[in-house]
Design a protein around this motif. Structure first.
Motif, PDB file in Angstrom:
ATOM      1  N   GLU A   1       0.631  -0.753  -0.069  1.00 15.90           N
ATOM      2  CA  GLU A   1       0.228  -0.004   0.064  1.00 15.90           C
ATOM      3  C   GLU A   1       0.917   1.550   0.431  1.00 15.90           C
ATOM      4  OE1 GLU A   1      -3.945   2.304   2.331  1.00 15.90           O
ATOM      5  OE2 GLU A   1      -2.042   0.922   3.561  1.00 15.90           O
ATOM      6  N   ALA A   2       1.253   0.751   0.543  1.00 15.29           N
ATOM      7  CA  ALA A   2       2.469   2.581   1.092  1.00 15.29           C
ATOM      8  C   ALA A   2       3.246   2.732   0.120  1.00 15.29           C
ATOM      9  CB  ALA A   2       4.022   2.248   2.356  1.00 15.29           C
ATOM     10  N   ALA A   3       3.927   1.489  -0.407  1.00 13.97           N
ATOM     11  CA  ALA A   3       4.774   1.217  -1.801  1.00 13.97           C
ATOM     12  C   ALA A   3       4.375   2.071  -3.305  1.00 13.97           C
ATOM     13  CB  ALA A   3       5.592   0.334  -1.995  1.00 13.97           C
ATOM     14  N   VAL A   4       2.631   1.428  -3.263  1.00 13.50           N
ATOM     15  CA  VAL A   4       1.561   1.815  -4.460  1.00 13.50           C
ATOM     16  C   VAL A   4       1.477   3.695  -4.587  1.00 13.50           C
ATOM     17  CG1 VAL A   4      -0.535   1.892  -5.201  1.00 13.50           C
ATOM     18  CG2 VAL A   4       0.919  -0.179  -5.174  1.00 13.50           C
ATOM     19  N   ARG A   5       1.244   4.120  -3.559  1.00 10.23           N
ATOM     20  CA  ARG A   5       0.662   5.684  -3.474  1.00 10.23           C
ATOM     21  C   ARG A   5       1.750   6.770  -3.053  1.00 10.23           C
ATOM     22  NH1 ARG A   5      -4.110   6.316  -0.155  1.00 10.23           N
ATOM     23  NH2 ARG A   5      -4.639   4.747   1.005  1.00 10.23           N
ATOM     24  N   LEU A   6       3.061   6.271  -2.700  1.00  7.29           N
ATOM     25  CA  LEU A   6       4.465   6.353  -2.672  1.00  7.29           C
ATOM     26  C   LEU A   6       4.869   7.031  -5.095  1.00  7.29           C
ATOM     27  CD1 LEU A   6       6.692   8.049  -2.659  1.00  7.29           C
ATOM     28  CD2 LEU A   6       8.200   5.984  -1.742  1.00  7.29           C
ATOM     29  N   ALA A   7       4.510   5.050  -5.689  1.00  8.54           N
ATOM     30  CA  ALA A   7       4.474   5.601  -6.814  1.00  8.54           C
ATOM     31  C   ALA A   7       3.834   6.230  -7.929  1.00  8.54           C
ATOM     32  CB  ALA A   7       4.761   3.975  -7.344  1.00  8.54           C
ATOM     33  N   LEU A   8       2.255   6.180  -7.533  1.00 13.92           N
ATOM     34  CA  LEU A   8       1.629   7.053  -7.919  1.00 13.92           C
ATOM     35  C   LEU A   8       1.404   8.377  -7.790  1.00 13.92           C
ATOM     36  CD1 LEU A   8      -1.986   5.237  -6.468  1.00 13.92           C
ATOM     37  CD2 LEU A   8      -1.203   6.276  -9.193  1.00 13.92           C
TER      38      LEU A   8
END
Length: 1002
Positions: free
Chosen positions: A694-701
Motif C-alpha cells: 500500500e505505502a509503495a503504491v501510494r508513493l509510486a503514484l
C-alpha cells in the motif's frame, strides 16, 4: 487462509488505492466491473516479468511449430492462463549450441518442468479465481519463462528488438568486466578463453516475441547448485554477472532499466558468496515468518484495529548487510502456533489442493480425536495418501493434511441409536491445529460443520472389455504393486454408485490397464477412474535414485509429490524428473527444503517412496524462493501504476516504504558509503523491512506529480551544461587543472597521447542520488551531419559505437554536482582498428555519455534525439592522428622497426598526419635518423616547409627519399590532413631508421 501473505503486505489496501485512482480518472461514471473491467485489473496486461530458474510446465498447442518461432505453447494449469484464454506465460529458449554444448531442442519432452518454477510464477501472477482464493500478487501481468543457464536466461528475459536477431550489443563486443582484484578488463581478447565466453545471441527469426520483454526479472534458485540442469555454475564469475546486470540496468525498458530480484537463499548463512549479491543492481530478498498466537487469531482479521502479526526472522533465511528487503514466507516448522506456508500454482496433479473438478467436497460431522475426523458423507474413491483440506480457505481456521487411513463408521441417526448410517472416517498424518484449543473470548470456533475438500485424480477411461480399460494417460498407475493398487470406477456423473477394484497390470505403451475382477457397473460408457496411491522401493546411487529389484517407477512423473519414509520420519518432496523404464529407470528429487533433510542425508541402501495428492495448487511453497516473487509481483504492480519509474527508483520506493518489523529500534541508519544500504535504516535480517504494498503504491503514484508534492524526495540526475556543450571534455592525463570554456571547449586529442574523459553530472533533485546509477562512456563514428544518436538504436550498433568504460556515479548530494573522470589510453591502435580510412578519409568521432538508468518523464528523457534527453550527451572530437600505411602502429619519437631482409631493399611508406592545424605546418619538420648498429654512427635528414615548398636539408643521403607531401583539407575548419610519402633503401641487419615529427616552436 490461503492468501494470508497478501493481507500482511497490505495488497488488499493497495488494490483499493489503485481502483479509487482509476475511478477518479474515469470519464464515464459507470464503475461496474462488466463495463469497465480495466478498473479492477491488478497489473498492466502488457507488462512482463521474467522468471528465470527453470521451466514452467507447458503443453504444445501445435507441436509442429517450434517454440522459438511461434511460441505455440501454453501452461496447462489454468491458474497461469487468464480468463480470456490468452497465454499468460511466454516461453523462451535459445537454440544455438555455439557455447557450452547447450543445444536445446524443440521437443517438449526435452524440457524438464519444475514445480518450484511453476509456483514462483503463481506467486507473481497466478489468476484471481474466487473459489480457489490462491491469486498472485499481480494477476493481470504476464510471465516470460526464460530457459537455459544463468547468464543466457538474463539475456532471454530481457530480450527486445535490439537483441532479437544477430545481436550487436555491448554483451558481445568490448565487454567490460573486472578481474578478481577489481581491475577493469576491456576488450575481446579476455573472452577468447572458453570459460569466459558469454553466450551468443538468442534467435527470433520470425520476430515472434521480440517486442515482448521483461520489465522485472525474478530469480529464486539456489547457488551454486542450479536447478535448471542440476550442475554447478562455475563459469559465472562475479565480473560477468555484474556486467550483464549493468547492461540490463542501462538498456532495459529503453533506458529505464530492468530490475532483477533475487532470493537471498536458505542456507542459514551470513553474507553468502553469491555473484549476484556482489552487484548493487539487484534487489536481494530475505524471508520473514509469521507466528499465530492462540489468543489473536480472530483479531488478525478484524476490519478495524487488527492486531499486528507476530513476525520474526526464520532461521533458514540468509542474512547480512546485503539484504535489501524481506517478504513473508513459511516458518521453520509447524506447531500449534504456526502453520503458514505460501499457497500457489504447481504442476498438474502435483499439489495438495484440488480444484473443483478434481475434488470430493463434504463437511466434518464429528471430531473423534486431533487426527480423526468423521465426514458427513460416505465416499468411495478416497485412498490413503490423498490430501484433505479442512476449513474455510478465506480464514486462518484452515489447513491441509494427508490421509493415512480410510474406513467407515456407523453413526446413530437418532437418540435411541436404533437407526444407523455409514460415514467415512479419515485418519490424518498429523494433528489438526485450530480445534477447541484455539477458542478465544470472542470466537467460539469448532471444527464440527467445517467444510472439507479431498483431492482426487479423476481420469477418463474407455471400456475395452470387462477386465480391460484404456486411460487418457498412465500417470498415477503403478507397476508391480503388491498389494495390488486399488481404483474407484464410476460411470457418468453418478460418482456415488461406482465400484472399488484392484488393478492387475499396466501396459504403458498402449495406455491400458487390466483389472483383477470384471467391471459390474450398470453402464460402461463415459467411465471415470480414480487411482489409489502408488509406491516404489528405491536405492540411491550418485545423487540419483533407482528402483530396487522387483519394484518400478511406473506411474510416477516429474513434478509429482511423494513421501520418502526415513526411519520414523517421513519427508515430503517433489520429483524433478523420472527417466527410463524398468531397472534402468531413475529419478531425481527437486530441491530439499531448507528446514528439512537434504539428499546427502539419505544414506541407507533402501527407502520406500509413496505418491501423495494430485492437486493443481500447493500449500507447501516457502523459503526465500517464495519471498522473492512476492517482491517481484509488487515491483510489477508499481510499474503498472507508474511506468515511468526506473529500476533504481523501484528499489528505493520498496525500501523506503518497508515496514520495520520487530520494531524501529532494531534498525539503524547505514552511514558507511561502502555498504549496500547506504542512507537507509536497515538490519541484517530484514534489510529495510518487510515490503508494504500500500505505502509503495501510494508513493509510486505520487512520484512524478507536478507540481512535486512536498513529501516526495527524489534525486534527478543530468549531464551538466548541456546547453553550452561543456559538460563533457577531454584533457591530457597529466593535466590536473583544465576546465572547458566556450573559447576553449577541450575537445582535441592526439592519438599518440593518453587522456582523461571528464563528465559533469548534476543532481537537481531534493534527495541524494542512488548508488545504483552508472555513467557509461562510448565513442561513436559517423558521417551523419549533426547526428542525433537515437537511443538505444545507435548505442547498440557496435559497428559504429564502442564502449570505453562504465563507472558507478558517486552519491551526489541534492543540488550538488560531480566531475567523473575516465582514463583513455593507447588510443592509436583503437583508432586504426575501429575508425579505419575508407576512400582516403575517416569518420567523425564523438564522445557519448550516458547516465543509467534514466529518470524523469518522457519529455525529459526523449530517445529520438539525445539533445532532448537530460541523461544523454555527446561531444565531437577533433583528432590528431599519425600513422603508417603498412598498418603497423606508429607512435612518434619511437623507432620504426622495418623488416626488409638482409639485402639492401627498397620499400615505400606513407607517414600520415590527420587534423593538423594549418598554421602548425609552417613550424613542423620531419626528421629521419639512420644509426649504424655496428659503429653507432648516425646520419640525419630533415624535411621542412619553407613558404609554399617542402625542402630536404641534406639531399645527398640516398637511404631515404621524400616525395612531395600531399595536403588536403580536413573536415574541421582550419585543419589539414597531410601525407609524407617516402622510400627507404636500407640493410635492416646494419641500419636502424627512426622518424620523428618535430614542432620547431616548442
Amino acid at each position: 487462509m490461503r492468501n494470508w501473505h497478501t493481507r500482511i503486505i497490505k495488497l488488499d489496501k493497495a488494490r483499493d488505492v489503485i481502483i479509487q485512482k482509476k475511478i477518479e480518472n474515469l470519464e464515464s461514471p459507470n464503475t461496474s466491473e462488466s463495463a469497465n473491467y480495466e478498473i479492477y485489473e491488478l497489473g498492466d496486461p502488457d507488462l512482463y516479468v521474467g522468471v528465470m530458474e527453470g521451466s514452467i510446465e507447458y503443453t504444445p498447442i501445435e507441436s509442429s511449430s517450434p517454440i522459438e518461432e511461434n511460441n505455440n505453447y501454453t501452461c496447462p494449469n489454468n491458474h497461469l492462463r487468464n480468463e480470456f484464454g490468452d497465454k499468460k506465460i511466454i516461453f523462451r529458449k535459445r537454440i544455438d549450441s555455439s557455447y557450452y554444448d547447450e543445444n536445446l531442442t524443440t521437443d517438449e519432452n526435452s524440457k524438464i518442468p519444475l514445480t518450484h518454477t511453476t509456483s514462483v510464477a503463481g506467486v507473481i501472477a497466478g489468476n484471481e479465481i474466487y473459489n480457489d482464493n490462491v491469486s498472485g500478487i499481480c494477476p493481470d501481468i504476464k510471465i516470460i519463462n526464460a530457459l537455459g543457464k544463468f547468464e543466457n536466461s538474463l539475456i532471454l528475459s530481457g530480450i527486445n528488438e535490439y537483441t532479437g536477431l544477430n545481436i550487436k550489443s555491448l554483451y558481445y563486443q568490448n565487454e567490460v568486466i573486472r578481474d578478481a582484484k577489481g581491475k577493469l578488463i576491456s576488450g575481446s581478447g579476455y573472452f577468447d578463453l572458453p570459460e569466459k565466453k558469454i553466450p551468443n545471441s538468442p534467435r527470433d527469426p520470425n520476430n515472434a516475441y521480440s517486442s515482448k520483454k521483461s520489465s522485472i526479472i525474478s530469480c529464486s534458485f539456489s547457488w551454486p547448485s542450479n536447478p535448471m540442469n542440476g550442475t554447478k555454475i562455475t563459469y559465472m564469475s562475479p565480473g560477468i554477472t555484474d556486467f550483464l546486470l549493468k547492461e540490463l540496468f542501462a538498456y532495459g525498458r529503453n533506458g529505464r532499466g530492468v530490475l532483477t530480484v533475487f532470493a537471498a537463499g536458505n542456507e542459514k548463512e551470513s553474507n553468502p558468496d553469491r555473484p549476484f549479491m556482489l552487484s548493487n543492481k539487484t534487489l536481494i530478498v530475505a524471508a520473514s515468518k509469521v507466528t499465530l498466537a492462540q489468543n489473536k487469531l480472530d483479531q488478525y482479521l478484524a476490519t478495524t484495529n487488527p492486531l499486528p502479526y507476530d513476525e520474526d526472522h526464520p532461521t533458514y533465511s540468509n542474512r547480512g548487510d546485503r539484504i535489501d528487503i524481506c517478504a513473508p514466507s513459511c516458518p521453520v516448522g509447524k506447531s500449534a502456533k504456526e502453520d503458514l506456508e505460501i499457497y500457489s500454482s504447481t504442476m498438474m496433479n502435483s499439489g495438495e489442493i484440488a480444484q473443483e473438478d478434481q475434488a470430493f467436497t463434504s463437511s466434518v460431522l464429528q471430531k473423534k480425536s486431533s487426527t480423526e475426523l468423521v465426514l458427513k458423507d460416505n465416499f468411495n474413491g478416497i485412498f490413503p495418501g490423498q490430501s484433505i483440506e479442512i476449513g474455510d480457505p478465506k480464514t486462518f481456521f484452515h489447513e491441509t493434511r494427508f490421509i493415512t487411513n480410510v474406513s467407515t463408521v456407523q453413526i446413530p441417526l437418532d437418540s435411541s441409536n436404533v437407526n444407523q448410517n455409514l460415514r467415512t472416517l479419515v485418519t490424518l498424518d498429523s494433528p489438526i491445529l485450530y480445534t477447541d484449543e484455539l477458542k478465544t473470548s470472542t470466537t467460539n470456533f469448532t471444527i464440527v460443520n467445517a467444510p472439507v475438500k479431498i483431492c482426487v485424480f479423476k481420469k477418463n477411461a474407455t471400456f475395452i472389455h470387462q477386465t480391460q480399460l484404456r486411460l487418457d494417460d498412465m500417470k498415477g498407475i503403478g507397476e508391480f504393486q503388491s498389494p495390488k493398487q486399488k481404483a474407484y470406477i464410476y460411470s457418468g456423473s453418478d460418482i456415488t454408485n461406482g465400484i472399488v477394484i484392484n488393478i492387475y497390470s499396466a501396459d504403458y505403451k498402449n495406455n491400458t490397464i487390466s483389472l483383477v475382477n470384471p467391471i459390474t457397473l450398470p453402464s460402461t460408457t463415459d467411465l471415470s477412474l480414480i487411482p489409489g496411491q502408488i509406491f516404489a522401493k528405491i536405492k540411491k546411487m550418485s545423487q540419483q535414485f533407482y528402483p530396487v529389484t522387483g519394484s518400478s517407477f511406473g506411474g510416477f512423473f516429474g513434478g509429482q509429490q511423494v513421501r520418502i519414509n526415513i526411519d520414523s520420519n517421513k519427508f515430503k518432496r517433489h520429483l524433478e524428473f523420472v527417466e527410463g523404464t524398468g531397472a534402468m529407470a531413475h529419478l531425481k528429487f527437486s530441491q530439499f527444503s531448507a528446514a528439512g533433510q537434504t539428499e546427502d542425508d539419505l544414506t541407507l541402501n533402501e527407502y520406500t517412496m509413496n505418491s501423495l495428492a494430485y492437486g493443481n495448487l500447493t500449500n507447501s511453497f516457502g523459503g526465500t524462493s517464495a519471498a522473492a516473487p512476492i517482491v517481484s509481483g509488487v515491483s510489477a504492480l508499481l510499474l503498472s501504476v507508474n511506468p515511468n519509474l526506473n529500476a533504481a527508483e523501484i528499489k528505493h520506493i520498496l525500501k523506503i516504504t518497508a515496514d520495520k518489523i520487530t520494531g524501529p529500534s532494531n534498525y539503524k541508519t547505514i552511514s558507511d558509503i561502502k555498504k549496500y544500504n547506504f542512507n537507509y535504516n536497515a538490519n541484517d535480517y530484514f534489510g529495510t523491512g518487510r515490503v508494504n504494498t500500500e505505502a509503495a503504491v501510494r508513493l509510486a503514484l505520487d512520484w512524478h506529480k507536478s507540481p512535486q508534492p512536498a513529501h516526495i524526495l527524489k534525486p534527478k540526475l543530468e549531464i551538466g551544461d548541456k546547453l553550452t556543450n561543456l559538460g563533457i571534455w577531454v584533457k591530457l592525463s597529466t593535466d590536473t587543472t583544465s576546465q572547458p570554456t566556450l573559447a576553449k571547449p577541450l575537445h582535441q586529442i592526439d592519438t599518440s597521447k593518453d587522456y582523461k574523459i571528464c563528465v559533469k553530472v548534476k543532481n537537481t533533485g531534493n534527495l541524494d542520488s542512488f548508488k545504483e546509477c552508472d555513467l557509461r562512456i562510448l565513442v561513436a563514428f559517423t558521417d551523419v551531419p549533426d547526428p542525433t544518436f537515437s537511443f538505444p538504436d545507435n548505442w547498440y550498433d557496435q559497428n559504429s559505437v564502442k564502449l570505453l568504460s562504465v563507472k558507478e556515479i558517486p552519491v551526489i548530494p541534492a543540488g550538488g554536482e560531480a566531475t567523473i573522470e575516465f582514463e583513455w589510453n593507447k588510443i592509436t591502435p583503437f583508432w586504426e582498428t575501429f575508425n579505419p580510412k575508407l576512400n582516403g578519409s575517416r569518420k567523425n568521432a564523438y564522445i557519448l555519455a550516458h547516465i543509467a538508468p534514466f529518470d524523469g518523464l518522457d519529455n525529459e528523457v526523449m530517445t529520438d534525439n539525445i539533445r532532448n534527453n537530460k541523461q544523454l550527451s555527446c561531444k565531437k572530437l577533433l583528432v590528431i592522428h599519425n600513422g603508417m600505411t603498412d598498418g603497423s602502429a606508429y607512435i612518434p619519437s619511437k623507432s620504426l622497426n622495418i623488416t626488409v631482409g638482409s639485402d639492401i631493399t627498397e620499400k615505400t611508406f606513407d607517414l600520415s598526419m590527420e587534423n593538423v592545424l594549418a598554421s602548425d605546418l609552417e613550424t613542423l619538420k620531419i626528421k629521419a635518423t639512420r644509426k649504424n648498429r655496428t659503429d653507432q654512427a648516425t646520419e640525419e635528414i630533415t624535411l621542412q616547409k619553407l613558404e609554399t615548398n617542402w625542402i630536404v636539408d641534406n639531399p645527398n643521403y640516398d637511404w631515404i627519399t621524400f616525395q612531395t607531401p600531399k595536403e588536403t583539407a580536413s573536415l574541421d575548419d582550419g585543419y589539414k590532413n597531410i601525407i609524407f610519402p617516402h622510400k627507404l633503401t636500407i640493410n635492416e641487419d646494419e641500419d636502424e631508421i627512426k622518424l620523428e615529427i618535430i614542432n620547431t616552436t616548442v
